[in-house]
Design an enzyme around this catalytic site. Structure first.
Site, mmCIF file in Angstrom:
data_model
loop_
_atom_site.group_PDB
_atom_site.id
_atom_site.type_symbol
_atom_site.label_atom_id
_atom_site.label_comp_id
_atom_site.label_asym_id
_atom_site.label_seq_id
_atom_site.Cartn_x
_atom_site.Cartn_y
_atom_site.Cartn_z
ATOM 1 C CB CYS A 122 -10.771 -2.979 0.523
ATOM 2 S SG CYS A 122 -10.125 -2.297 -1.018
ATOM 3 C CG ASN A 179 -0.440 -0.186 2.519
ATOM 4 O OD1 ASN A 179 0.568 -0.852 2.701
ATOM 5 N ND2 ASN A 179 -1.095 0.401 3.510
ATOM 6 C CD GLU A 228 -5.291 -5.922 -1.425
ATOM 7 O OE1 GLU A 228 -4.757 -4.806 -1.310
ATOM 8 O OE2 GLU A 228 -6.078 -6.393 -0.587
HETATM 9 N N1 THU Z 1 -5.324 -1.496 2.386
HETATM 10 C C1 THU Z 1 -4.775 -2.311 1.430
HETATM 11 O O1 THU Z 1 -3.623 -2.094 1.008
HETATM 12 N N2 THU Z 1 -5.510 -3.330 0.957
HETATM 13 C C2 THU Z 1 -6.771 -3.635 1.370
HETATM 14 O O2 THU Z 1 -7.405 -4.517 0.791
HETATM 15 C C3 THU Z 1 -7.361 -2.928 2.507
HETATM 16 C C4 THU Z 1 -6.663 -1.688 2.930
HETATM 17 C C5 THU Z 1 -4.554 -0.342 2.857
HETATM 18 C C6 THU Z 1 -5.100 0.995 2.418
HETATM 19 C C7 THU Z 1 -4.559 1.915 3.478
HETATM 20 O O3 THU Z 1 -3.244 2.317 3.087
HETATM 21 C C8 THU Z 1 -4.445 1.037 4.711
HETATM 22 O O4 THU Z 1 -4.544 -0.297 4.262
HETATM 23 C C9 THU Z 1 -5.540 1.291 5.735
HETATM 24 O O5 THU Z 1 -6.797 1.217 5.152
#
Ligand code: THU
Length: 136
Positions: free
Chosen positions: A89, A45, A58
């Protein structure tokens, strides 16, 4: 023969999560996608001071796979040191759907791998074939 080893993929995703850029949420996520030839593509992320401009792990992994010319993405493993399991998510489920990623691997609380078909996570989904009737 499957083109990937579930445990190895999960371990890779745990490792890559250390490189997450998550200064705002401090919630680190790592994802590793694997194609039919067994090549893997990592992503983390990447947050942003303009919060809405951040990107999920992802999406980063799928972007890396597509950028490298991956033909068919078979599976993706997702890990976070901050949550187990770390399910994708809703938006990421749709991103995986676009590329027909069959299997989602996350880490259970006891460290074992949970393998789930994407169809279970996003039933009755909308995909590229649904656009087939448009524009004619
Ligand atoms: N996040 C992801 O990288 N993937 C997901 O499927 C859920 C959330 C990240 C986004 C943000 O940087 C952090 O997790 C908190 O939401």
């Amino acid at each position: 023969m499957p083109s990937f080893n579930t445990e190895e993929l999960l371990q890779e995703s745990k490792k890559v999560a250390e490189r997450a850029y998550a200064p705002y949420s401090e919630f680190r996520v790592g994802a590793v996608a694997v194609d039919e030839d067994g090549n893997s593509y990592a992503g983390v992320n990447v947050e942003n001071a303009a919060y809405g401009s951040g990107q999920c792990a992802e999406a980063s992994a799928i972007g890396a796979a597509v950028s490298a010319g991956a033909s068919r993405i078979k599976a993706i493993a997702i890990s976070s040191p901050n949550a187990a399991p770390c399910w994708p998510c809703g938006n990421c489920r749709q991103i995986l759907r676009e590329f027909d990623v069959a299997t989602v691997i996350v880490e259970a609380g006891d460290g074992s791998a949970i393998e789930t078909p994407l169809g279970d996570l996003l039933p009755n989904s909308f995909g590229p074939e649904d656009l087939a009737g448009a524009g004619s």
